[in-house]
Design an enzyme around this catalytic site. Sequence first.
Site, PDB file in Angstrom:
ATOM      1  N   ASP A  81       0.657  -1.157   0.016  1.00  0.00           N
ATOM      2  CA  ASP A  81      -0.082  -0.059  -0.024  1.00  0.00           C
ATOM      3  C   ASP A  81       0.988   1.230   0.008  1.00  0.00           C
ATOM      4  OD1 ASP A  81      -2.287   1.216   0.150  1.00  0.00           O
ATOM      5  OD2 ASP A  81      -3.290   0.082   1.833  1.00  0.00           O
TER       6      ASP A  81
ATOM      7  N   ASP B 137     -10.334   3.570  -3.555  1.00  0.00           N
ATOM      8  CA  ASP B 137     -10.993   2.260  -2.936  1.00  0.00           C
ATOM      9  C   ASP B 137     -12.417   2.064  -3.486  1.00  0.00           C
ATOM     10  OD1 ASP B 137      -8.747   1.905  -1.408  1.00  0.00           O
ATOM     11  OD2 ASP B 137      -9.707   1.905   0.294  1.00  0.00           O
TER      12      ASP B 137
HETATM   13  C1  GLA Z   1      -6.078   1.279   1.564  1.00  0.00           C
HETATM   14  C2  GLA Z   1      -6.227   0.252   0.295  1.00  0.00           C
HETATM   15  C3  GLA Z   1      -7.383  -0.766   0.757  1.00  0.00           C
HETATM   16  C4  GLA Z   1      -7.072  -1.332   1.955  1.00  0.00           C
HETATM   17  C5  GLA Z   1      -6.636  -0.364   3.071  1.00  0.00           C
HETATM   18  C6  GLA Z   1      -6.044  -0.859   4.373  1.00  0.00           C
HETATM   19  O1  GLA Z   1      -7.005   2.183   1.727  1.00  0.00           O
HETATM   20  O2  GLA Z   1      -6.505   0.977  -0.920  1.00  0.00           O
HETATM   21  O3  GLA Z   1      -7.544  -1.417  -0.296  1.00  0.00           O
HETATM   22  O4  GLA Z   1      -5.833  -2.326   1.841  1.00  0.00           O
HETATM   23  O5  GLA Z   1      -5.738   0.734   2.836  1.00  0.00           O
HETATM   24  O6  GLA Z   1      -6.040   0.055   5.272  1.00  0.00           O
END
Ligand code: GLA
Length: 404
Positions: free
Chosen positions: A150, A205
Site C-alpha cells: 500500500d 478504493d
Molecule cells: C487502502 C487500500 C485498501 C486497503 C486499506 C487498508 O485504503 O487501498 O485496499 O488495503 O488501505 O488500510
Amino acid sequence: MNKILLITTIVFFTALSFTQAQKFEGLAETPPMGWNSWNKFACDVNEDLIKETADAMVASGMKDAGYTYIVIDDCWHGERDSLGFIHPNKEHFPSGMKALVDYVHSKGLKFGIYSDAGWQTCGGKPGSRGREYQDAQTYASWGVDYLKYDWCNTEGLAAKGAYLTMRDALYEAGRPIVFSMCEWGTYDPWEWGEDIAHLWRTTGDIYNCFDCEYNHGDWSSFGVLQILDMQEGLRKYAGPGHWNDPDMMEVGNGMSVNEDEAHFSLWAMLASPLIAGNDLRNMSEETKRILTNKEVIAVNQDPLGIQGFKYQMEDSVSVWFKPLQNNQWAVCFLNRTKEEKEIEFDWKNEMVKDEINDLSPDFSSNEYNLINLWDKKDKSSTKKKLKANLKGHSVLMYRLEKKK
Ligand code: GLA
C-alpha cells in the site's frame, strides 16, 4: 587443477554479482484470483477468520472455480521486536503467521499478506519503509505467496523507487511472490509497473454501491460504474503477468443480484484480478452462483490476457467486447441506469475492432453462436438481430463462438 578451480570460482561469483534483481516471472499469467479480508472485515482480522475462509473457499466450490489466494489485508500486525522483525498481533494470531500460512497451504491454497511502503500502513500499523529487505525475508520464511503493498504515509517517497525497492527485496528473499502495487493509480503505475509488479491498482478504493461516490472528507471511495469509467485508456498496459487492478470485488456485500452479476461480468471483461471481498463463510446461493460462474471466469482467465474495450455507448447502455482465444469473443451489454432498456444490436452492421491487437470478429462475413453466460436457456446467433430488454443496473453477457 587448483588454478582451474580458482578461475571457475571467480567466474561463478562474478556472474552471481551481476545477477539483476527482477520481478518473479510466470506467476500471474492470467489475472490472480482469490479473496481479501479488507472490503468486509477491515481491521477485524484474526487467525480463525482466515482459517474458516480457507475452509469455505474449498467447500463452496470457489477453489475448484479457480480462486487460489487468501490475502490478509491491513491490521494483522503486532510490533517489531528489538531486532526489527515484524510479528503478527499476538492476541489475534496466537499460533503465529507461519502456522496460519501452513494451514492455508494444507488446503491447496496460497497465502497473501499486506504491507505499506510508508512508515505506517493505512490502518496505522508498522509499514515496511527502511525494513523492506528484512520484511521480504520474513514473508518468505513464513511461506507467503502474494504481497499487497500500500501507499499510505509515504510523504517524500517516489512511488517507482519505493516499489522497485520492495520488488528487489522480494527477489533477493528468493521465494516467488506475486507483487500487487496499491498506490491507487496516483502516479500512473501502468506506465512503469510492468517490470516491477504483477498487478497495480488503478483507482482509489471501491465502495459497496453500483453508482455512487462516497466522500470520506479528504478522500473518496467509488462505486462500480465510477471505477469502470476510470479504466478508460488503460487496456494497452495490461497483459499476461501485468494487470490493471480496478480493486477487489464487492459481490455479496449488499448490492442487488443484478448489480453483483454486472460487477462480476465487468471485472471479467476488464481482465481484472478476481479478488472476492465478501464473507465466504456465510454466502447466499446467489452470491456463490455468481462468484463461481465458470463461463464468466473463463472470459476473465482467457490465456490471451487481453483487456476488453468499450465499443459503444448509446442511451446509457454500453457495449463491451473482449477478444478470446480460438477466434472467440466475449460481449457484454451494460445498462447503467435504473430503468429497464430495450436493446437492439444488428451484428452484421457493427464494425467491431480491437485496434490495439488488430483483431476483429468481422460480423459481416462470419457467423457466431451466442452463448449467454448468465441465462443458459438463451441460445441464438449473430445472424439474427439481437433484441432484448435489459433490467436496470444489469448486463447481458455472451461468449461468441465462431461457426465453422
Ligand atoms: C487502502 C487500500 C485498501 C486497503 C486499506 C487498508 O485504503 O487501498 O485496499 O488495503 O488501505 O488500510
